[in-house]
Design a protein around this motif. Structure first.
Motif, short mmCIF file in Angstrom:
data_model
loop_
_atom_site.label_atom_id
_atom_site.label_comp_id
_atom_site.label_asym_id
_atom_site.label_seq_id
_atom_site.Cartn_x
_atom_site.Cartn_y
_atom_site.Cartn_z
N ILE A 70 0.82 -1.22 0.00
CA ILE A 70 0.00 0.00 0.00
C ILE A 70 0.85 1.26 0.00
CG2 ILE A 70 -1.78 1.29 1.23
CD1 ILE A 70 -2.51 -1.45 2.58
N LEU A 71 1.65 1.45 1.04
CA LEU A 71 2.39 2.70 1.18
C LEU A 71 3.47 2.87 0.12
CD1 LEU A 71 2.57 3.04 5.07
CD2 LEU A 71 0.81 3.84 3.46
N PRO A 72 4.22 1.83 -0.26
CA PRO A 72 5.18 2.01 -1.35
C PRO A 72 4.51 2.40 -2.68
CG PRO A 72 5.75 0.06 -0.12
CD PRO A 72 4.40 0.51 0.38
N PHE A 73 3.36 1.80 -2.98
CA PHE A 73 2.64 2.12 -4.22
C PHE A 73 2.20 3.58 -4.21
CE2 PHE A 73 -1.33 2.03 -6.84
CZ PHE A 73 -0.74 1.70 -8.05
N ILE A 74 1.64 4.02 -3.11
CA ILE A 74 1.24 5.42 -2.99
C ILE A 74 2.46 6.33 -3.03
CG2 ILE A 74 0.21 7.12 -1.43
CD1 ILE A 74 -1.74 4.95 -0.50
N ASP A 75 3.54 5.92 -2.39
CA ASP A 75 4.77 6.72 -2.34
C ASP A 75 5.31 6.99 -3.74
OD1 ASP A 75 6.98 7.98 -0.93
OD2 ASP A 75 8.17 6.23 -1.49
N GLU A 97 -0.67 14.72 1.18
CA GLU A 97 -1.23 14.24 -0.09
C GLU A 97 -1.33 12.72 -0.12
OE1 GLU A 97 -0.35 14.53 -4.91
OE2 GLU A 97 0.84 15.71 -3.51
N GLN A 98 -0.30 12.05 0.39
CA GLN A 98 -0.32 10.59 0.41
C GLN A 98 -1.38 10.07 1.38
OE1 GLN A 98 3.49 8.68 0.83
NE2 GLN A 98 4.51 10.08 -0.57
N LYS A 99 -1.53 10.74 2.51
CA LYS A 99 -2.56 10.34 3.46
C LYS A 99 -3.95 10.48 2.83
CE LYS A 99 -4.25 11.19 8.16
NZ LYS A 99 -4.09 12.01 9.38
N ALA A 100 -4.17 11.56 2.08
CA ALA A 100 -5.46 11.76 1.42
C ALA A 100 -5.71 10.67 0.39
CB ALA A 100 -5.49 13.14 0.77
N THR A 101 -4.67 10.26 -0.33
CA THR A 101 -4.81 9.18 -1.32
C THR A 101 -5.22 7.89 -0.63
OG1 THR A 101 -3.18 10.16 -2.81
CG2 THR A 101 -3.58 7.80 -3.03
N PHE A 102 -4.58 7.59 0.49
CA PHE A 102 -4.93 6.38 1.24
C PHE A 102 -6.38 6.44 1.71
CE2 PHE A 102 -5.56 4.28 5.31
CZ PHE A 102 -5.17 2.98 5.02
N GLU A 103 -6.78 7.57 2.28
CA GLU A 103 -8.11 7.68 2.85
C GLU A 103 -9.21 7.70 1.78
OE1 GLU A 103 -7.63 11.16 5.26
OE2 GLU A 103 -6.94 9.99 7.00
N ALA A 104 -8.84 8.06 0.55
CA ALA A 104 -9.83 8.06 -0.53
C ALA A 104 -10.13 6.65 -1.04
CB ALA A 104 -9.33 8.93 -1.70
N ALA A 105 -9.24 5.71 -0.76
CA ALA A 105 -9.44 4.33 -1.20
C ALA A 105 -10.42 3.60 -0.29
CB ALA A 105 -8.10 3.60 -1.22
N THR A 106 -11.06 2.58 -0.82
CA THR A 106 -11.99 1.77 -0.05
C THR A 106 -11.25 0.87 0.92
OG1 THR A 106 -13.62 1.78 -1.85
CG2 THR A 106 -13.81 0.02 -0.21
N ASN A 107 -11.66 0.88 2.17
CA ASN A 107 -11.07 0.02 3.19
C ASN A 107 -11.62 -1.39 3.03
OD1 ASN A 107 -10.34 -1.36 5.53
ND2 ASN A 107 -10.54 0.44 6.84
N LEU A 108 -10.73 -2.33 2.76
CA LEU A 108 -11.15 -3.70 2.49
C LEU A 108 -10.97 -4.64 3.68
CD1 LEU A 108 -9.64 -4.03 -1.08
CD2 LEU A 108 -12.04 -3.66 -0.48
N GLY A 109 -10.43 -4.14 4.77
CA GLY A 109 -10.25 -5.01 5.94
C GLY A 109 -9.02 -4.65 6.71
N SER A 110 -8.88 -5.25 7.88
CA SER A 110 -7.80 -4.90 8.79
C SER A 110 -6.46 -5.48 8.38
CB SER A 110 -8.15 -5.37 10.21
OG SER A 110 -8.34 -6.77 10.23
N SER A 111 -6.46 -6.57 7.62
CA SER A 111 -5.21 -7.21 7.21
C SER A 111 -5.47 -8.09 6.01
CB SER A 111 -4.63 -8.04 8.36
OG SER A 111 -5.54 -9.06 8.75
N GLY A 112 -4.41 -8.66 5.48
CA GLY A 112 -4.54 -9.47 4.28
C GLY A 112 -5.48 -10.65 4.45
N ASP A 113 -5.45 -11.29 5.62
CA ASP A 113 -6.31 -12.45 5.81
C ASP A 113 -7.71 -12.07 6.26
OD1 ASP A 113 -5.50 -11.55 8.25
OD2 ASP A 113 -5.07 -13.52 9.11
#
Length: 331
Positions: A70-75, A97-113
């Motif tokens: 997540i963060l490297p892709f946004i970075d 700006e990066q924080k805004a990009t993260f928050e604009a995305a849909t939250n899909l869950g707390s972790s990968g599993d």
């Protein structure tokens, strides 16, 4: 026993393996000038990652990032449509700006599993990027790959190789190129300005984490210190090849006095230069205060917001350079 931070990267062997396996095929290169014998640009290309060869869009538009991607892709300038959660501490270190990009995305869950697969499918992604423990990926691999092409990396990938692979898969190579140029320039500047100090000084990097047992610290040889070791050539202790990292071993506060054999100590601070909350108990001990490096101004607080992509690493190098500039002349 101190637990290893989840985001730790592997070392040179992993880098060599990844760089050897990442390939691009098809006729396009980031969707810019790839044309085959006809007039149509290639629509897909093939990348190889830890889950094998994957056909991905040349120019993905609906990218979902899971885990450490997540963060490297946004970075690097990416704008994911879906993400899994990151910690509040990590979010607090992001540029606005990066924080805004993260928050604009849909939250899909707390972790990968814990990914909400129905919500993920509703985003109609054309690419899924994931880095998480192998065991977690195995639980969700079939579900992810039925939704969209999925590129997966395990945790033991060297950070530069991971950044390169992620940028190619996600088509954010322009952002990576700019960051690499800044990184190489900063490394060269530090070597030129502090080359003699680097050559003549023995360093030790110490740390504590939130998971550390009370009354313990570690001589840490992973994280940002790897950049100081590998790219700047600074003399920090590290585990022998094939051995567990030194940072996995918790040392009692009684052993702080043993740090006196090193010329310079580096330790973790926050963005304001204060010892990080987990490390604060160390600097509060009388043993720490009595160390020659501490009393002579040779204990350097260094800010490390992360070592999984170039943006945070550049911040680390800026902090390290500022810290080195404060060293008094060695007698």
């Amino acid at each position: 026993m101190t637990m290893t931070p989840l985001r730790r990267r592997g070392t040179t062997l992993a880098a060599a393996l990844l760089s050897a396996t990442l390939v691009l095929s098809g006729c396009g290169n980031n969707g810019n000038n790839g044309e085959d014998a006809g007039d149509s640009p290639a629509k897909t290309r093939t990348v190889k990652a830890d889950n094998g060869s994957v056909d991905v869009p040349t120019d993905p538009q609906q990218v979902v990032t899971i885990g450490n991607t997540i963060l490297p892709f946004i970075d690097m300038g990416g704008r994911p449509v879906g993400v899994t959660e990151v910690s509040a501490a990590e979010l607090g270190l992001l540029p606005a700006e990066q924080k805004a990009t993260f928050e604009a995305a849909t939250n899909l869950g707390s972790s990968g599993d814990q990914v909400d697969m129905e919500k993920l499918a509703s985003l109609k992604p054309d690419l899924i990027l994931a880095q998480l423990p192998d065991s977690e990926f195995e639980q969700i691999e079939k579900q992810l790959t039925t939704i969209a092409p999925t590129v997966f990396w395990g945790l033991d990938v060297e950070w530069k190789a991971f950044a390169g692979a992620l940028s190619e898969a996600g088509n954010v190579t322009d952002g990576l190129g700019e960051q690499k140029a800044k990184f190489e320039k900063k490394v060269a500047e530090i070597k030129q300005a502090y080359g003699k100090i680097i050559d003549d000084t023995s360093f030790v990097n110490v740390n504590r984490w939130a998971s550390s047992d009370p009354g313990t610290f570690s001589i840490a040889d992973f994280g940002c210190v790897e950049i100081a070791q590998d790219d700047l050539g600074m003399d920090f202790p590290k585990a022998a090849a094939g051995e567990d990292p030194l940072g996995w071993t918790s040392l009692p506060f009684e052993q702080i006095a043993g740090l006196s054999k090193y010329d310079v100590i580096t330790y973790p601070v926050d963005a304001q230069g204060r010892p990080t909350e987990p490390f604060a108990p160390v600097v509060g001990t009388n043993t720490w205060k009595a160390l020659p490096a501490v009393s002579s101004g040779r204990a350097l607080g260094v800010f490390c917001p992360g070592n999984n992509s170039y943006g945070p690493v550049l911040q680390y190098l800026d902090s390290l350079s500022t810290a080195l500039a404060t060293l008094p002349t060695k007698e």
